[in-house]
Design an enzyme around this catalytic site. Structure first.
Site, mmCIF file in Angstrom:
data_model
loop_
_atom_site.group_PDB
_atom_site.id
_atom_site.type_symbol
_atom_site.label_atom_id
_atom_site.label_comp_id
_atom_site.label_asym_id
_atom_site.label_seq_id
_atom_site.Cartn_x
_atom_site.Cartn_y
_atom_site.Cartn_z
ATOM 1 N N LEU A 164 0.835 -1.325 0.068
ATOM 2 C CA LEU A 164 0.076 0.053 -0.110
ATOM 3 C C LEU A 164 0.875 1.264 0.178
ATOM 4 O O LEU A 164 1.820 1.473 0.817
ATOM 5 C CB LEU A 164 -0.760 0.026 1.171
ATOM 6 C CG LEU A 164 -1.992 -1.086 1.444
ATOM 7 C CD1 LEU A 164 -2.764 -0.924 2.609
ATOM 8 C CD2 LEU A 164 -3.004 -1.348 0.040
ATOM 9 N N ASN B 172 3.845 -8.486 6.390
ATOM 10 C CA ASN B 172 5.102 -7.611 7.317
ATOM 11 C C ASN B 172 4.313 -6.649 8.114
ATOM 12 O O ASN B 172 5.008 -5.995 8.855
ATOM 13 C CB ASN B 172 6.248 -7.612 6.873
ATOM 14 C CG ASN B 172 6.202 -6.471 5.961
ATOM 15 O OD1 ASN B 172 5.333 -6.470 5.032
ATOM 16 N ND2 ASN B 172 7.281 -5.555 5.918
ATOM 17 N N GLU B 173 3.259 -6.554 8.034
ATOM 18 C CA GLU B 173 2.427 -5.430 8.545
ATOM 19 C C GLU B 173 2.662 -5.229 10.229
ATOM 20 O O GLU B 173 2.957 -4.144 10.498
ATOM 21 C CB GLU B 173 0.952 -5.380 8.488
ATOM 22 C CG GLU B 173 0.460 -4.969 6.815
ATOM 23 C CD GLU B 173 0.652 -6.022 5.716
ATOM 24 O OE1 GLU B 173 1.252 -7.046 6.008
ATOM 25 O OE2 GLU B 173 0.096 -5.992 4.618
ATOM 26 N N GLY C 166 1.041 -5.675 0.804
ATOM 27 C CA GLY C 166 0.361 -5.955 -0.164
ATOM 28 C C GLY C 166 0.857 -6.541 -1.522
ATOM 29 O O GLY C 166 0.125 -7.199 -2.449
#
Lengths: 299, 299, 299
Positions: free
Chosen positions: B89, B157-158, B134
């Site tokens: 993103l 990996n957010e 994303g």
């Protein structure tokens, strides 16, 4: 995998204490290392860390205490009882039970599970002894599992015990999939649907090597020290991640299992109460307890 | 697995273009090979194929165009940006956002996912660069994944980014299992529940070898050419099967995940909008963007 | 994995018997070994154990008979047809069908599955021949699978047959996740979501080695005798566990799949009836049957 007879010896507490004198401090205690911020939750109810009402309540309260301790960043759950992580539910809670106590007992198990499985801090089970039935349940509620590679076993062996646990009662024959809390769901999530189907039916107690191969534990260690080091190493990975998004992710990944648990717990409670109080169930359990009393402890 | 600092460098677009001048042709383009019938969807938004509104809209429209092109039998999704498949993103969509644009942005992500995950034609992700967040999502929406065995990484990996994604917002603390679209579901389906629980919490970025071992990708290739050959070989297997029953099977196997997504998307949108516009979230992201601007690009 | 042309040869019964003269005793028979208590359910409908109405009804009735036979402790399901476990649904049930018969046919498949998947006694599939489509379905409904390591194959290859099965019909394009019984769910449970997604799309027929690797079967055997020994050994493990809790566990582990099946079976029936009676479907199947008749049997 081990024989049914062996299983019977470790499946339930053999020398349950008198319930009314349960001492909180000896059931479950905790401390936080000021250097590392790692809390240790120690299960210390000799001889087998049998899960009775007081133990479960203490377990949950210690978890909640650590959660509110700002110094505490993560929790290792382990046992001070030699060769036993936990042998599971204390059968004495279910033999000739007083109805209110029986209800409170089951609620305390549900509450403990709910707190453990959705715990805010990272949790590691340091499995330093036998871990059948409820012992395996506690381990499977953590974020990571390190097991000592000794002659210990781990698994949900309830079928082999032949003492029918709540989700196996006659009442659940007419199954109500949406309404039965499934303590086994966390086990299924670990080992996968196929192996869960097989090993829950067989009541398999895995050796540490088998548990590793099947995904039931994440690492083995050859000594208590090495197990501690590996637990700390795992925690350091969790702590490298910002706590809030990590926790929200944990909650989200587990949300389907948690939702089934929450939706079904009332129904589960009633099923359990009805089942345990059936004369046939009481007869089986009384016989079982008498057989245990006749044996010498050998663990 | 890589350190958090490294992750931060590839988790979001670092040099997002000014939104209003996004050029369709440079975001995403496609062509169909007249000989093989294989369409290629090329992601070309330098420097990191950041997913902003225009990119996501173009991505979806190119997919739909290929779907309606009778000459097109299957699609390979890949990148023309050196060393980057997609970095996920575009954070600039979320910094000091204009409310309508923010809503359109999130809808464009939902729409892109919906089209990709239930796409009629076979899709292969040819992962020829880093693929965090994303980027991993796009790969996991395909039918098959071939990754170059270089120093690239892939994963959701957010958590490590510390920028809380919608399903991790405070609002979702009181979790609503039936109502949260779960982009992560496709990831869970690939790597299994246990490894998903662990690696989503840890925000793990896998090396190609680790991704292969965990089922996140299907094959590795040592060169772009080999990756193309393996992608074409995979497509030829899909094309050996009559298209309609294959597509219906794909739809059916994915129906539970798709249903959760569709049922929850309105709720997900509101959660996202509320969360992003919280002062605390804005503060975190502004700080993050400033830190990125202060760094020199090194990819 | 095998070519589509080969698949076509074993995907459906090629020489279906005239329906009205189906003889119960030759379709499916059973016996119980007085020494071991192991029942054997023998599929004997030459040439390919095609699943037609009578076969499915007989199969279910034999299962129910064994369930009520107090001497019977477990069931091995196998075939007396050389090189064929079962080739799946009998296409003749679906060509120019009489509406009531067509409905009864599908109900008989649903009923058979329901009885098999939730069967009280332990079941082992001794897969001693090709096992595509419905043959794989029967195997996947058992508790354990032993396959002969010969040139046989097993899998849900319906996509390759190009004959659209009910959950793939145009009608299900507008998918109704809660209402489509998913015979494939048991397959997904065995091989995992990712591999199921891929191999159901591809209609893969696995070699025994591939089936073992993917979890579709539990053990291989080099001879019929060895397969029998391994089946008996597996049964002895199941019988070491008290029957009632084992059965309740089986029911509980499978409850989500079973619930989806039960909830959706009416809808599934209507979808099937509509689809099969569409002119386009009839045309495809008539062409298919004519092609089969033109071929010489070579199995």
């Amino acid at each position: 995998m081990h024989s049914a007879s062996k299983v019977l010896r470790v499946g339930f507490s053999r020398f349950p204490r008198v319930l009314s004198v349960a001492m909180k401090s000896t059931n479950v205690s905790s401390n936080v290392c000021s250097e590392t911020g790692i809390g240790t939750l120690m299960m210390s109810r000799a001889p087998v860390n049998g899960l009775n009402y007081d133990f479960l309540k203490d377990f949950r309260e210690e978890l909640e205490k650590l959660d509110q301790d700002k110094a505490c960043k993560a929790v290792i759950i382990t046992s001070s009882v030699k060769n036993i992580f936990s042998a599971g539910l204390d059968i004495m809670e279910m033999v000739k039970p007083e109805p209110k106590r029986l209800r409170d007992f089951w609620l305390s198990l549900q509450d403990m599970w709910n707190v453990l499985y959705t715990y805010r801090l990272p949790t590691v089970a340091l499995i330093n002894g036998h871990s059948p039935a409820g012992g395996c349940l506690i381990a499977s509620g953590c974020d990571y599992r390190v097991m000592l590679d000794k002659t210990y076993t781990i698994g949900l062996n309830e079928t082999k015990l032949g003492i029918v646990a709540p989700f196996w009662s006659e009442a659940s024959y007419h199954f109500q999939p949406a309404s039965i809390p499934r303590f086994m769901d966390a086990f299924v999530a670990l080992v996968g649907t196929r192996q869960a189907d097989l090993h829950l039916q067989l009541g398999t107690l895995f050796t540490p090597q088998e548990a590793l191969k099947n995904g039931l534990v994440d690492e083995l260690a050859s000594s208590e020290e090495e197990a501690r080091e590996k637990s700390v190493a795992a925690i350091s990975k969790f702590l490298a991640v910002p706590g809030f998004p990590r926790y929200m992710t944990k909650t989200s990944v587990r949300s389907q299992i948690t939702a089934r648990f929450v939706d079904g717990r009332d129904n589960d409670l009633e099923t359990f109460l009805n089942f345990v109080q059936m004369p046939a169930t009481q007869k089986t359990m009384i016989k079982y307890v008498e057989a245990l009393k006749a044996k010498k402890p050998k663990l």
